[in-house]
Write a protein that holds these residues in place. Structure first.
Motif, PDB file in Angstrom:
ATOM      1  N   THR A 187      26.018  39.690  38.864  1.00  0.00           N
ATOM      2  CA  THR A 187      25.632  38.521  39.651  1.00  0.00           C
ATOM      3  C   THR A 187      25.538  37.276  38.782  1.00  0.00           C
ATOM      4  OG1 THR A 187      24.405  39.945  41.164  1.00  0.00           O
ATOM      5  CG2 THR A 187      23.872  37.596  41.190  1.00  0.00           C
ATOM      6  N   LEU A 188      24.881  37.396  37.636  1.00  0.00           N
ATOM      7  CA  LEU A 188      24.738  36.239  36.751  1.00  0.00           C
ATOM      8  C   LEU A 188      26.090  35.749  36.252  1.00  0.00           C
ATOM      9  CD1 LEU A 188      21.579  37.230  34.672  1.00  0.00           C
ATOM     10  CD2 LEU A 188      21.739  35.592  36.558  1.00  0.00           C
ATOM     11  N   ALA A 189      26.996  36.692  35.944  1.00  0.00           N
ATOM     12  CA  ALA A 189      28.311  36.290  35.464  1.00  0.00           C
ATOM     13  C   ALA A 189      29.086  35.531  36.539  1.00  0.00           C
ATOM     14  CB  ALA A 189      29.100  37.519  35.014  1.00  0.00           C
ATOM     15  N   VAL A 190      29.104  36.078  37.749  1.00  0.00           N
ATOM     16  CA  VAL A 190      29.854  35.430  38.831  1.00  0.00           C
ATOM     17  C   VAL A 190      29.224  34.094  39.210  1.00  0.00           C
ATOM     18  CG1 VAL A 190      30.601  35.650  41.231  1.00  0.00           C
ATOM     19  CG2 VAL A 190      30.728  37.621  39.707  1.00  0.00           C
ATOM     20  N   SER A 244      34.661  49.483  47.558  1.00  0.00           N
ATOM     21  CA  SER A 244      34.036  48.202  47.217  1.00  0.00           C
ATOM     22  C   SER A 244      34.778  47.465  46.112  1.00  0.00           C
ATOM     23  CB  SER A 244      32.584  48.433  46.785  1.00  0.00           C
ATOM     24  OG  SER A 244      31.844  49.060  47.805  1.00  0.00           O
ATOM     25  N   VAL A 245      35.774  48.088  45.508  1.00  0.00           N
ATOM     26  CA  VAL A 245      36.516  47.427  44.435  1.00  0.00           C
ATOM     27  C   VAL A 245      37.200  46.152  44.923  1.00  0.00           C
ATOM     28  CG1 VAL A 245      38.435  47.683  42.798  1.00  0.00           C
ATOM     29  CG2 VAL A 245      36.793  49.537  43.102  1.00  0.00           C
ATOM     30  N   PRO A 246      37.799  46.102  46.135  1.00  0.00           N
ATOM     31  CA  PRO A 246      38.390  44.839  46.600  1.00  0.00           C
ATOM     32  C   PRO A 246      37.402  43.678  46.620  1.00  0.00           C
ATOM     33  CG  PRO A 246      39.194  46.644  47.941  1.00  0.00           C
ATOM     34  CD  PRO A 246      38.135  47.212  47.050  1.00  0.00           C
ATOM     35  N   ALA A 252      36.459  38.003  41.477  1.00  0.00           N
ATOM     36  CA  ALA A 252      37.183  37.570  40.279  1.00  0.00           C
ATOM     37  C   ALA A 252      38.211  36.496  40.615  1.00  0.00           C
ATOM     38  CB  ALA A 252      37.857  38.770  39.623  1.00  0.00           C
ATOM     39  N   GLU A 253      38.907  36.647  41.729  1.00  0.00           N
ATOM     40  CA  GLU A 253      39.889  35.630  42.149  1.00  0.00           C
ATOM     41  C   GLU A 253      39.200  34.313  42.475  1.00  0.00           C
ATOM     42  OE1 GLU A 253      43.407  38.412  44.106  1.00  0.00           O
ATOM     43  OE2 GLU A 253      41.817  37.596  45.376  1.00  0.00           O
ATOM     44  N   ALA A 254      38.016  34.415  43.114  1.00  0.00           N
ATOM     45  CA  ALA A 254      37.284  33.195  43.429  1.00  0.00           C
ATOM     46  C   ALA A 254      36.817  32.477  42.173  1.00  0.00           C
ATOM     47  CB  ALA A 254      36.081  33.528  44.313  1.00  0.00           C
ATOM     48  N   ALA A 255      36.661  33.239  41.073  1.00  0.00           N
ATOM     49  CA  ALA A 255      36.274  32.643  39.799  1.00  0.00           C
ATOM     50  C   ALA A 255      37.449  32.039  39.049  1.00  0.00           C
ATOM     51  CB  ALA A 255      35.591  33.691  38.925  1.00  0.00           C
ATOM     52  N   GLY A 256      38.663  32.129  39.596  1.00  0.00           N
ATOM     53  CA  GLY A 256      39.826  31.507  38.989  1.00  0.00           C
ATOM     54  C   GLY A 256      40.762  32.444  38.273  1.00  0.00           C
TER      55      GLY A 256
END
Length: 368
Positions: A187-190, A244-246, A252-256
């Motif tokens: 959570t903190l990373a995202v 839940s992997v998707p 990750a995609e939303a993070a660029g």
């Protein structure tokens, strides 16, 4: 005192009373069975004494045995009892032999010798009655030794059960701490990535900044839900799996990141334990990429084969040579190893995690 302890104490007292009664009746009526005349002042009187002493045999086993042997020899010397020098002491001998086997053997042998002498039996005539009594003494001593060993085994068994229970609780705490770590770290990373995106795009692209903040809020809300479940009711914690992997891919995609996700085989047929571990491996790898890498591309591959589940997560970030494993990677490795699998981390060109998890049919031998 608990009701169970009270019941155990009452059962013990009733058992002692029953043994005292059996001894009193046996010593009082036993000689009559062998043809000797019964006597209220002789055999029955001795039976009452020996039976009464047994009521305190647990607290003073050696003293009870010595007093019982003394009473027996005294009655024999007075000519009031001729029924034997060992068997009337059976219960007292057994009790004393549990804690003081040497004392029990010495007192039993001495009582037997005194009985033979007092009956006026010489060495040539003592072989038959003395041999039977001595055999009975050996049987009582052997029974006490066996019971003593059984008691020690039970104590060791209970200690092992307590140790296993403590180990289970420790492992349960470790599992919970890993779950909390995985949720919080991810959570903190995202959220951190999206907050950075929002800050950078705030002036030039308010819509992009707003979208990044909404994503961070959604991730934070989901994390709070998971943590509340952990704290509130640990048995009902939602368990993630390969389905839940998707969601991790979307985050990750939303993070660029440019994410390539490949799933082979039938992920739905993977057992829950392996599926959860695979999900945590992917989650931790994604966290590491977001935190410690300038990667632009991330590849996630899950291969559900008949004999094993293979998980590969790799990015094209800068070299991470010389890295040290933190709590996340250590927990990931422990999860995989606990299921009989292997985990390999490659930090040469970019960062790659490869895990192989044997499926349930091929790891049943690990269960004791």
């Amino acid at each position: 005192m608990s009701p169970r302890s009270q019941n155990d104490r009452w059962r013990t007292r009733l058992g002692d009373a029953a043994l005292a009664l059996v001894t009193a009746v046996g010593v009082g009526a036993g000689p009559a069975v062998m043809g000797a005349p019964p006597s209220w002042h002789g055999t029955f009187g001795l039976g009452v004494i020996l039976g009464g002493l047994l009521l305190v045999r647990r607290r003073r086993p050696v003293l009870v045995l010595v007093l019982s042997a003394t009473a027996l020899v005294g009655y024999q010397s007075a000519g009031l009892f001729e029924g034997g020098g060992v068997w009337p002491l059976s219960v007292a001998l057994f009790t004393a032999a549990l804690s003081r086997p040497g004392w029990a053997a010495a007192v039993g042998t001495l009582s037997l010798a005194c009985g033979l002498v007092l009956q006026g039996i010489d060495a040539s005539e003592a072989l038959a009655p003395g041999g039977v009594e001595l055999l009975w003494l050996a049987l009582v001593s052997a029974a006490a030794s066996s019971w003593r060993q059984y008691g020690r085994w039970r104590a060791e068994h209970r200690a092992r059960l307590v140790q296993l229970e403590q180990t289970r609780l420790v492992e349960q705490r470790l599992t919970i701490s890993r779950e909390v770590h995985d949720v919080v770290a991810h959570t903190l990373a995202v959220v951190g990535v999206h907050l950075n995106v929002a800050v950078e795009a705030l002036d030039d692209s308010p819509d992009e900044a707003r979208a990044a903040l909404h994503t961070a809020i959604a991730v934070r809300r989901q994390a709070m839900t998971d943590l509340k479940a952990f704290v509130g009711e640990l048995r009902d914690v939602p368990q993630h799996g390969l389905e839940s992997v998707p969601d991790l891919v979307a985050q990750a995609e939303a993070a660029g990141l440019d994410v390539r996700y490949d799933a082979e085989g039938d992920p739905g047929a993977v057992p829950a334990a392996q599926a959860l571990t695979a999900y945590r491996v992917v989650q931790e790898a994604v966290v590491n990429t977001l935190r410690h890498s300038d990667a632009g591309c991330l590849t996630i591959r899950i291969q559900a084969r008949p004999r094993a589940l293979k998980v590969t997560v790799a990015d094209d970030g800068r070299s991470a040579a010389g890295f040290t494993e933190g709590h996340g990677l250590t927990g990931m490795r422990e999860r995989v190893t606990a299921l009989g699998g292997t985990l390999r981390v490659d930090a040469g060109q970019g960062f790659a995690v490869r895990a192989v998890l044997p499926l349930a049919d091929h790891v049943t031998g690990l269960v004791p």
